[in-house]
Design a protein around this motif. Structure first.
Motif, PDB file in Angstrom:
ATOM      1  N   GLN B 236       0.815  -1.196   0.000  1.00  0.00           N
ATOM      2  CA  GLN B 236       0.000   0.000   0.000  1.00  0.00           C
ATOM      3  C   GLN B 236       0.852   1.249   0.000  1.00  0.00           C
ATOM      4  O   GLN B 236       1.592   1.512   0.934  1.00  0.00           O
ATOM      5  CB  GLN B 236      -0.858  -0.027   1.262  1.00  0.00           C
ATOM      6  N   LYS B 237       0.727   2.005  -1.086  1.00  0.00           N
ATOM      7  CA  LYS B 237       1.357   3.316  -1.113  1.00  0.00           C
ATOM      8  C   LYS B 237       0.265   4.222  -1.653  1.00  0.00           C
ATOM      9  O   LYS B 237      -0.008   4.212  -2.846  1.00  0.00           O
ATOM     10  CB  LYS B 237       2.566   3.322  -2.033  1.00  0.00           C
ATOM     11  N   LEU B 238      -0.386   4.955  -0.739  1.00  0.00           N
ATOM     12  CA  LEU B 238      -1.528   5.751  -1.160  1.00  0.00           C
ATOM     13  C   LEU B 238      -1.100   7.202  -1.249  1.00  0.00           C
ATOM     14  O   LEU B 238      -1.131   7.932  -0.265  1.00  0.00           O
ATOM     15  CB  LEU B 238      -2.669   5.584  -0.158  1.00  0.00           C
ATOM     16  N   GLY B 239      -0.669   7.620  -2.427  1.00  0.00           N
ATOM     17  CA  GLY B 239      -0.226   8.999  -2.590  1.00  0.00           C
ATOM     18  C   GLY B 239       1.116   9.212  -1.929  1.00  0.00           C
ATOM     19  O   GLY B 239       1.871   8.279  -1.691  1.00  0.00           O
ATOM     20  N   GLY B 240       1.426  10.446  -1.621  1.00  0.00           N
ATOM     21  CA  GLY B 240       2.736  10.764  -1.056  1.00  0.00           C
ATOM     22  C   GLY B 240       3.753  10.952  -2.158  1.00  0.00           C
ATOM     23  O   GLY B 240       3.432  10.909  -3.336  1.00  0.00           O
TER      24      GLY B 240
END
Lengths: 220, 282
Positions: B236-240
């Motif tokens: 999970q890499k939600l934005g950033g």
């Protein structure tokens, strides 16, 4: 007995007739919807999403603003409406949001293009339908095409690391294909608007303005 | 009560030391805090601490009627409410953003990844199944409660033993732990969660297992849950901050390494604890 839908048959065709790496038909509608400053309806096959953008405008809730800075017209509201669901929902939402923001004239560093990918035994597939999403381990990847960097990766199903690497790279490349579609949709919408604005003044001036507009578009 | 944002000297000190690959607690950028697992008297009671971050996990089992649409499966529920005990920034009754993230990730890592076999929890199809309840108490927040919670939860599930049940026809007999040895849950695989924090300055390397300050000053977070068999459960890499494909894959490989090490540590601790308990076999 059991007419189970085959994900990928021996001929290399998927249940909806596509090939392994084939993306679904993508249609983009950037015409104005209601009072929104910018809106986009994006369709990937049977998945359809409408995104409306309002902004920049006065912030409604003070708690959302940064306290040590002046806040004048800083809020951008994004409303996402799912019209039809057939898999790849996050992909459609991200693509539609990018287009709606572009349509609203909000300055962006780059497009954000999303695509889903899955793995069926060892074969990678792109742009999954609902049936495929339920059966296969799948990942959604969003990239910014100018730099090729990844802004979003989300996967909630078990997948071996080696298979993941393969599908992850593939999805990154597929994002660039989606970018091509988005860019041409924005271009054609812009040229329609420019023509509509230009009509009434000298034809030569209108054409030159279109060319300028096109040249600037080509930078993206 | 929202905590004050880190001061400018704190921010600059952290960034400049990270640029030289020095973390404020002396760790290397890719070094996690050594997990300390403490087992209680009850089976399924584990306290996990990563440095000063402490999470307590407790597993209980109850026999209930199954859901009508799933008569052959047991149920697993996870309760993870963050109380102000962890930190004054958490308010009771109002889930903060971080709490929502943690709850969702725990659900994905422990339930959706099918770590525990639900069909083995069935006692009498359509009438009696086991309802396994995992409760997590967040005792102290010194950054990265998510990884700590996943570890505590997973170890607690591995540590738990349910009473042995005998089914003769329609009759169900539950044996006391003193009569028959309780049985462990059927666990398919053991997922571990690792969180990486990224910063907006590209000269600063990503760090694993961020402390509270590092988490607050980070510009992006990537959480990855995987087991020791090199299978990714959740990524999970939600934005950033946007990352290169290569950077993401490098992070995945580091996580694979850490998962193997952590698996060995967990197995060793479980064995140690089990040897210390008196289990009579008649």
């Amino acid at each position: 007995m059991g007419s189970r839908v085959e994900i990928l048959n021996e001929g290399g065709f998927r249940s909806d007739g596509r090939r392994q790496y084939e993306l679904r038909d993508m249609s983009i509608d950037l015409s104005q919807q209601g009072q929104a400053d910018g809106s986009a309806v994006v369709t990937h096959g049977l998945t359809q999403v409408l995104v409306s953008v309002f902004g920049p405008r006065e912030a409604k809730m003070r708690s959302q603003t940064i306290h040590d800075r002046a806040n004048i017209n800083v809020e951008i509201d994004v409303f996402v409406q799912v019209l039809q669901q057939d898999g790849a929902l996050l992909q459609a939402c991200i693509n539609a949001t990018t287009l709606a923001l572009v349509n609203a004239g909000i300055p962006l560093l780059d497009f954000v293009c999303a695509v889903t990918g899955g793995v069926h035994s060892t074969s990678p597939l792109l742009d999954l339908t609902f049936l495929e999403e339920n059966d296969l381990p799948n990942v959604t990847v969003a990239v910014m095409p100018k730099t090729g960097k990844v802004t979003l990766v989300t996967m909630e199903t078990r997948l071996h690391v080696d298979r993941f690497e393969e599908i992850f790279r593939l999805a990154g490349d597929a994002g660039k294909v989606i970018h091509g579609e988005m860019k041409s949709a924005v271009r054609s919408r812009t040229s329609t608007l420019v023509t509509a604005m230009g009509s009434g003044s000298r034809v030569v001036g209108g054409e030159a303005a279109e060319k300028d507009g096109d040249d600037r578009m080509n930078e993206y | 009560m929202r905590p004050p944002s880190p001061s400018i000297p704190e921010k600059e000190f952290l960034f400049s030391s990270l640029k030289e690959s020095l973390r404020l607690d002396g760790r290397l950028p890719m070094e996690i805090r050594a997990p300390i697992l403490t087992f209680g008297d009850d089976l399924g009671w584990v306290e996990c601490s990563l440095g000063k971050t402490r999470v307590l996990a407790q597993v209980e089992g109850k026999m209930v009627k199954p859901l009508p649409e799933r008569p052959f499966e047991g149920m697993i529920t996870i309760h993870s409410e963050i109380s102000p005990m962890a930190s004054s920034e958490y308010e009771p009754g109002r889930p903060s953003d971080e709490e929502v993230t943690i709850t969702r990730m725990l659900d994905k890592v422990l339930k959706r990844s099918d770590a525990v076999d639900k069909e083995s929890l069935c006692i009498l199809a359509g009438q009696r199944v086991w309802h396994i309840r995992l409760t997590l108490h967040f005792l102290s927040d010194a950054g990265n409660m998510l990884d700590c919670a996943c570890l505590a939860g997973m170890v607690a599930l591995k540590h738990f033993r349910r009473p042995d049940v005998e089914v003769v026809g329609d009759e169900v007999t539950v044996h006391q732990p003193t009569e028959r040895a309780p049985i462990p849950l059927a666990i398919h695989h053991t997922p571990f969660c690792f969180t990486f924090a990224f910063f907006s300055d590209p000269a600063i390397p990503p760090v694993i297992d961020p402390t509270q300050l590092e988490q607050r000053l980070s510009a992006g977070v990537l959480s990855i849950a995987l087991n020791a068999q090199r299978e990714l459960c959740v990524l999970q890499k939600l934005g950033g901050v946007p990352l290169d494909t290569e950077e993401v894959l490098k992070i995945v490989n580091i996580a694979v390494q850490k998962a193997k090490e952590l698996n060995n540590i967990v197995d060793a601790r479980l064995k140690e604890d089990w040897a210390g308990r008196k289990v009579e076999v008649r």
